[in-house]
Design a protein around this motif. Structure first.
Motif, PDB file in Angstrom:
ATOM      1  N   HIS A 159       0.829  -1.209   0.000  1.00  0.00           N
ATOM      2  CA  HIS A 159       0.000   0.000   0.000  1.00  0.00           C
ATOM      3  C   HIS A 159       0.865   1.261   0.000  1.00  0.00           C
ATOM      4  N   GLY A 160       2.005   1.197  -0.717  1.00  0.00           N
ATOM      5  CA  GLY A 160       2.889   2.343  -0.839  1.00  0.00           C
ATOM      6  C   GLY A 160       3.850   2.529   0.318  1.00  0.00           C
ATOM      7  N   ASN A 161       3.888   1.595   1.246  1.00  0.00           N
ATOM      8  CA  ASN A 161       4.766   1.708   2.408  1.00  0.00           C
ATOM      9  C   ASN A 161       5.905   0.698   2.323  1.00  0.00           C
ATOM     10  N   ARG A 180       4.161 -17.350   7.619  1.00  0.00           N
ATOM     11  CA  ARG A 180       4.467 -16.198   6.751  1.00  0.00           C
ATOM     12  C   ARG A 180       3.928 -14.946   7.429  1.00  0.00           C
ATOM     13  N   SER A 181       4.735 -13.888   7.399  1.00  0.00           N
ATOM     14  CA  SER A 181       4.295 -12.619   7.970  1.00  0.00           C
ATOM     15  C   SER A 181       4.717 -11.475   7.057  1.00  0.00           C
ATOM     16  N   VAL A 182       3.943 -10.413   7.084  1.00  0.00           N
ATOM     17  CA  VAL A 182       4.237  -9.201   6.332  1.00  0.00           C
ATOM     18  C   VAL A 182       4.237  -8.043   7.320  1.00  0.00           C
ATOM     19  N   TYR A 183       5.312  -7.271   7.336  1.00  0.00           N
ATOM     20  CA  TYR A 183       5.451  -6.116   8.225  1.00  0.00           C
ATOM     21  C   TYR A 183       5.640  -4.869   7.379  1.00  0.00           C
ATOM     22  N   TRP A 184       5.021  -3.776   7.785  1.00  0.00           N
ATOM     23  CA  TRP A 184       5.236  -2.515   7.070  1.00  0.00           C
ATOM     24  C   TRP A 184       5.205  -1.349   8.054  1.00  0.00           C
ATOM     25  N   ARG A 185       5.879  -0.261   7.670  1.00  0.00           N
ATOM     26  CA  ARG A 185       6.021   0.916   8.523  1.00  0.00           C
ATOM     27  C   ARG A 185       5.220   2.086   7.955  1.00  0.00           C
ATOM     28  N   LYS A 186       4.571   2.802   8.869  1.00  0.00           N
ATOM     29  CA  LYS A 186       3.881   4.033   8.489  1.00  0.00           C
ATOM     30  C   LYS A 186       3.768   4.930   9.717  1.00  0.00           C
ATOM     31  N   THR A 211      -5.865 -12.066   1.721  1.00  0.00           N
ATOM     32  CA  THR A 211      -7.061 -11.261   2.000  1.00  0.00           C
ATOM     33  C   THR A 211      -6.815 -10.292   3.142  1.00  0.00           C
ATOM     34  N   MET A 212      -6.085 -10.736   4.163  1.00  0.00           N
ATOM     35  CA  MET A 212      -5.775  -9.858   5.290  1.00  0.00           C
ATOM     36  C   MET A 212      -4.949  -8.644   4.840  1.00  0.00           C
ATOM     37  N   THR A 213      -3.897  -8.870   4.064  1.00  0.00           N
ATOM     38  CA  THR A 213      -3.044  -7.764   3.649  1.00  0.00           C
ATOM     39  C   THR A 213      -3.751  -6.860   2.637  1.00  0.00           C
TER      40      THR A 213
END
Length: 218
Positions: A159-161, A180-186, A211-213
């Motif tokens: 999402h651009g992050n 599996r995990s996805v981490y992002w910063r904002k 679907t979650m992400t």
């Protein structure tokens, strides 16, 4: 002109004036009771510009900046949820949620039909480089999980992050597990979506994580 003729002319003229007045009155009454004269003023407060004309609104308008996923945008078997740090996403309907012990920034949702399947989501303050922080965390994780084997740990965007995705497997008491995990910063917050299941059940869990992400905010 004889006096009698003058008197007759005056009578005829007066009759004509009376008839004209009656016609004018009839026209005014007709207009007020239902006519549509072009010069009739608009109702009070209604502008006369073309923009005042109502236009058709499509039945499926798109809402902007929704604070959480709406049911109409989700698969039928998912429900919107809120998590720590203003986080929103979607999880399978009917899964039970609870805080993760010793992790105030995380919530866990477990499949009541298969407790070996669960997801986690949330957010907490973070600093430093996102990739380096998770490389360091992986070193600690690999020492406490039996048979730990990384599949991938790489940078990406979500999402651009700035973000990372991390896959690994390990040997749990119930069998080989895939994570599996996805981490992002904002705005100084690190958000995440995490999915874990037996390796034999991973294909469906992969779809759940997607679907979650896809529905994660912010």
């Amino acid at each position: 002109m004889p006096a009698s003729n003058a008197r007759l002319a005056l009578i005829v003229a007066a009759a004509n004036l009376t008839a004209c007045a009656l016609v004018g009155t009839v026209l005014l009454v007709t207009t007020a009771s239902g006519g549509t004269p072009q010069s009739q003023p608009p109702p009070a407060g209604q502008p006369t510009t073309a923009s005042s004309v109502p236009t058709a609104v499509p039945s499926s308008t798109t809402q902007s900046s929704s604070s959480s996923p709406t049911p109409s945008t989700l698969p039928d078997n998912f429900q919107p949820v809120a998590g720590p740090a203003g986080f929103h996403t979607a999880i399978p309907a009917g899964w039970t949620t609870s805080p993760v012990r010793d992790s105030p920034g995380a919530t866990q949702a477990t499949d009541p039909a298969k407790p070996t399947r669960f997801v986690r989501y949330g957010g907490a303050s973070a600093d430093g480089e996102i990739l380096k922080s998770h490389v360091d965390y992986e070193k600690a994780t690999s020492k406490r999980l039996a048979g730990f084997a990384r599949s991938q740990l790489r940078e990406m965007t979500l999402h651009g992050n700035e973000a990372i995705t991390w896959d690994f497997e390990w040997t749990a008491p119930e069998g080989l597990r895939h994570v599996r995990s996805v981490y992002w910063r904002k705005s100084g917050i690190e958000y995440f979506c995490y999915a874990s299941s037996l390796a034999s059940e991973w294909q469906e869990m992969d779809s759940i994580l997607t679907t979650m992400t896809d529905n994660a905010k912010p």
